[in-house]
Design a protein around this motif. Structure first.
Motif, short mmCIF file in Angstrom:
data_model
loop_
_atom_site.label_atom_id
_atom_site.label_comp_id
_atom_site.label_asym_id
_atom_site.label_seq_id
_atom_site.Cartn_x
_atom_site.Cartn_y
_atom_site.Cartn_z
N CYS A 7 -14.78 21.85 -3.32
CA CYS A 7 -14.92 20.43 -3.66
C CYS A 7 -14.62 19.64 -2.39
CB CYS A 7 -13.92 20.08 -4.77
SG CYS A 7 -14.09 18.45 -5.50
N THR A 8 -14.92 18.37 -2.37
CA THR A 8 -14.51 17.54 -1.25
C THR A 8 -12.98 17.46 -1.22
OG1 THR A 8 -14.60 15.54 -2.60
CG2 THR A 8 -16.58 16.08 -1.34
N TYR A 9 -12.41 17.39 -0.03
CA TYR A 9 -10.96 17.24 0.06
C TYR A 9 -10.51 15.91 -0.57
CZ TYR A 9 -10.85 21.21 3.30
OH TYR A 9 -10.97 22.46 3.87
N GLU A 12 -15.90 19.98 -16.79
CA GLU A 12 -14.71 19.23 -17.20
C GLU A 12 -13.46 19.66 -16.43
OE1 GLU A 12 -15.15 16.74 -19.18
OE2 GLU A 12 -17.26 17.27 -19.51
N ASP A 13 -13.62 20.29 -15.29
CA ASP A 13 -12.47 20.72 -14.49
C ASP A 13 -11.70 19.49 -14.00
OD1 ASP A 13 -10.67 21.78 -12.63
OD2 ASP A 13 -12.08 23.26 -11.89
N PRO A 14 -10.41 19.35 -14.37
CA PRO A 14 -9.67 18.15 -13.99
C PRO A 14 -9.16 18.15 -12.56
CG PRO A 14 -8.27 19.59 -15.27
CD PRO A 14 -9.64 20.23 -15.25
N ILE A 15 -9.10 19.32 -11.91
CA ILE A 15 -8.52 19.36 -10.56
C ILE A 15 -9.54 19.65 -9.45
CG2 ILE A 15 -6.20 19.88 -11.36
CD1 ILE A 15 -6.66 22.80 -10.67
N PHE A 16 -10.73 20.06 -9.82
CA PHE A 16 -11.85 20.16 -8.88
C PHE A 16 -13.02 19.42 -9.53
CE2 PHE A 16 -9.15 23.66 -7.63
CZ PHE A 16 -9.15 23.54 -6.23
N PRO A 17 -12.99 18.07 -9.46
CA PRO A 17 -13.95 17.24 -10.22
C PRO A 17 -15.40 17.54 -9.90
CG PRO A 17 -12.15 15.91 -9.35
CD PRO A 17 -12.02 17.26 -8.71
N ASP A 18 -16.22 17.54 -10.93
CA ASP A 18 -17.64 17.86 -10.81
C ASP A 18 -18.33 16.98 -9.77
OD1 ASP A 18 -20.02 19.32 -11.94
OD2 ASP A 18 -20.63 17.26 -12.41
N LYS A 19 -17.98 15.70 -9.71
CA LYS A 19 -18.58 14.79 -8.74
C LYS A 19 -18.38 15.29 -7.31
CE LYS A 19 -17.88 10.13 -6.84
NZ LYS A 19 -17.23 10.62 -5.59
N ALA A 62 -6.73 16.44 -1.62
CA ALA A 62 -6.01 15.28 -1.11
C ALA A 62 -5.59 14.30 -2.21
CB ALA A 62 -6.86 14.54 -0.08
N ALA A 63 -6.26 14.33 -3.34
CA ALA A 63 -6.07 13.30 -4.35
C ALA A 63 -5.30 13.75 -5.58
CB ALA A 63 -7.44 12.76 -4.79
N ILE A 64 -5.12 15.06 -5.75
CA ILE A 64 -4.56 15.61 -6.98
C ILE A 64 -3.38 16.51 -6.64
CG2 ILE A 64 -5.10 17.13 -8.94
CD1 ILE A 64 -8.01 16.10 -8.72
N VAL A 79 0.86 -1.19 0.00
CA VAL A 79 0.00 0.00 0.00
C VAL A 79 0.89 1.23 0.00
CG1 VAL A 79 -1.76 1.31 1.24
CG2 VAL A 79 -1.83 -1.19 1.24
N LEU A 80 0.72 2.08 -0.98
CA LEU A 80 1.52 3.30 -1.07
C LEU A 80 1.08 4.31 -0.02
CD1 LEU A 80 1.66 3.78 -4.93
CD2 LEU A 80 3.47 2.90 -3.44
N PRO A 81 2.01 5.13 0.49
CA PRO A 81 1.65 6.13 1.51
C PRO A 81 0.50 7.03 1.07
CG PRO A 81 4.02 5.96 1.33
CD PRO A 81 3.46 5.13 0.22
N LYS A 82 0.51 7.47 -0.20
CA LYS A 82 -0.56 8.37 -0.65
C LYS A 82 -1.92 7.68 -0.59
CE LYS A 82 -0.15 7.46 -5.63
NZ LYS A 82 0.07 8.07 -6.97
N THR A 83 -1.93 6.38 -0.89
CA THR A 83 -3.18 5.62 -0.82
C THR A 83 -3.64 5.48 0.62
OG1 THR A 83 -2.51 4.37 -2.78
CG2 THR A 83 -4.29 3.44 -1.45
N TYR A 84 -2.69 5.23 1.50
CA TYR A 84 -2.99 5.06 2.92
C TYR A 84 -3.59 6.35 3.51
CZ TYR A 84 -2.46 3.59 7.77
OH TYR A 84 -2.71 3.25 9.07
N ASN A 85 -2.94 7.49 3.21
CA ASN A 85 -3.42 8.76 3.76
C ASN A 85 -4.77 9.16 3.17
OD1 ASN A 85 -1.49 10.00 5.72
ND2 ASN A 85 -0.04 9.58 4.07
N LEU A 86 -4.97 8.89 1.90
CA LEU A 86 -6.26 9.21 1.30
C LEU A 86 -7.36 8.36 1.93
CD1 LEU A 86 -7.76 10.88 -0.79
CD2 LEU A 86 -7.26 9.12 -2.49
N LYS A 87 -7.06 7.11 2.24
CA LYS A 87 -8.03 6.23 2.89
C LYS A 87 -8.40 6.77 4.28
CE LYS A 87 -8.86 1.32 3.88
NZ LYS A 87 -9.10 1.36 5.33
N LEU A 88 -7.40 7.29 4.99
CA LEU A 88 -7.67 7.88 6.29
C LEU A 88 -8.65 9.05 6.17
CD1 LEU A 88 -4.13 7.98 7.97
CD2 LEU A 88 -6.03 6.43 8.51
#
Length: 344
Positions: free
Chosen positions: A239-241, A284-291, A246-248, A4-13
């Motif tokens: 947007c959600t963090y 279509e914003d790639p860094i603040f996703p519409d979802k 946190a993801a980009i 598990v990569l650190p970035k994946t672990y922190n995003l899961k937290l």
């Protein structure tokens, strides 16, 4: 065992965290706002900043055009930190006027808001994204003010390329118990102080704030802290963090240590209620996703309903990407604010 990569672990937290200061419907809304606003100010590092007693306000020039009077002024927010702003006042106005303060994102500086290209690429940036905020504000019947943010343009940007330079300043701020966002919030609040102290034609009841991208981020947090702002219009920033910050790969100036323990961005929108909030995004914003934007706004609507003013928030979604959408957004400003040309 699967790696598990650190970035994946922190995003899961982050995804598994329920913010401690999320509004509970069993709590008095105003009481929650007071507690949450105090904590947000602490996270931004505002208690570690001391507003200068003397703003050292100086008008560098005043010039007239057929459409407006332009003032360029400087002021001091913290002892030893002086920065510029430019204000355009529509010609032929009398009485107190509404003000739209404007904040650019990661562009070459506040001259973009004024529609004045300086560096290569500025013209396309302005015309391709409705980023000439002050120009449009004046056309819509408002005083327009462009503020130079820390690490952008004249306040720390690359003098040769015109690019923003946030990294070293933002990391140093964190070492000092501060954040770049908090510093930008303080500077914007000091501009409001200066406008009200030095210009009697500014209507204190119609102070609005807008910005795109990093300017939208500063708009959002400033409006959450400063209740003098009657309308906030953050664009491509809310947007959600978990879906965005946190993801980009974002600039370090966007980060606030420990904030997800207490808030998601949707929770912070409740600190703007019952004042007007217009969230603008691009489909279509790639860094603040519409979802993530839509998930955030659903909670925002619930908070505005809890405040008794569901009509005071709106979401404007453009068909393109990371830019402002002036033609869609300004009619909502007028709907919420009424006749902007009326005298204060």
């Amino acid at each position: 065992m699967m790696k598990v990569l650190p970035k994946t672990y922190n995003l899961k937290l982050i995804e598994e965290t329920t913010p401690a200061l999320r509004y509970d419907s069993g709590t008095d809304f105003a009481t929650w706002q007071g507690t949450a606003r105090t904590k947000l100010a602490e996270l931004l590092g505002l208690p570690n900043m001391k507003k200068a007693e003397d703003d050292k306000f100086t008008i560098e020039y005043q010039k007239e055009t057929e459409e407006y009077t332009e003032y360029r002024f400087t002021l001091q927010s913290e002892e030893g930190y002086v920065f510029p702003a430019v204000m355009r006042v529509p010609r032929g106005t009398k009485g107190r006027m509404p003000v739209m303060l404007t904040l650019q994102g990661h562009a070459t500086g506040m001259h973009i808001s004024l529609g004045d290209p300086v560096f290569p690429g500025d013209t396309d940036l302005i015309s391709g994204g409705d980023r000439d905020f002050v120009v449009r504000a004046v056309k819509e019947g408002c005083i327009g003010v462009a503020i130079e943010q820390r690490n952008f343009g004249e306040c720390g940007g690359d003098p040769e390329k015109g690019n923003p330079r946030c990294h070293i300043s933002s990391m140093s701020a964190i070492l000092n118990g501060r954040t770049t966002i908090g510093e930008r919030v303080l500077d914007t609040m000091c501009v409001i102080d200066a406008l009200l102290s030095h210009f009697d034609f500014v209507d204190p009841d119609r102070i609005m704030l807008m910005g795109n991208s990093g300017g939208g981020t500063a708009t959002f947090y400033t409006a959450a802290i400063d209740e003098r702002i009657c309308l906030a219009m953050p664009s491509c920033a809310v947007c959600t963090y978990k879906d965005s910050i946190a993801a980009i790969n974002h600039c370090v100036c966007n980060f606030i240590p420990g904030i997800v323990k207490y808030f998601d961005m949707s929770d912070i929108s409740g600190l703007i209620a019952p004042r007007n909030l217009i969230v603008v995004n691009g489909k279509e914003d790639p860094i603040f996703p519409d979802k993530g934007v839509r998930e955030t706004f659903e909670i925002t609507k619930r908070l505005y309903t809890a405040a008794g003013v569901p009509e005071n928030c709106a979401l404007i979604t453009g068909e393109e990407g990371h830019r402002f959408y002036a033609d869609a957004a300004w009619p909502i400003v007028h709907r919420m604010m009424g006749d902007l040309s009326r005298k204060g």
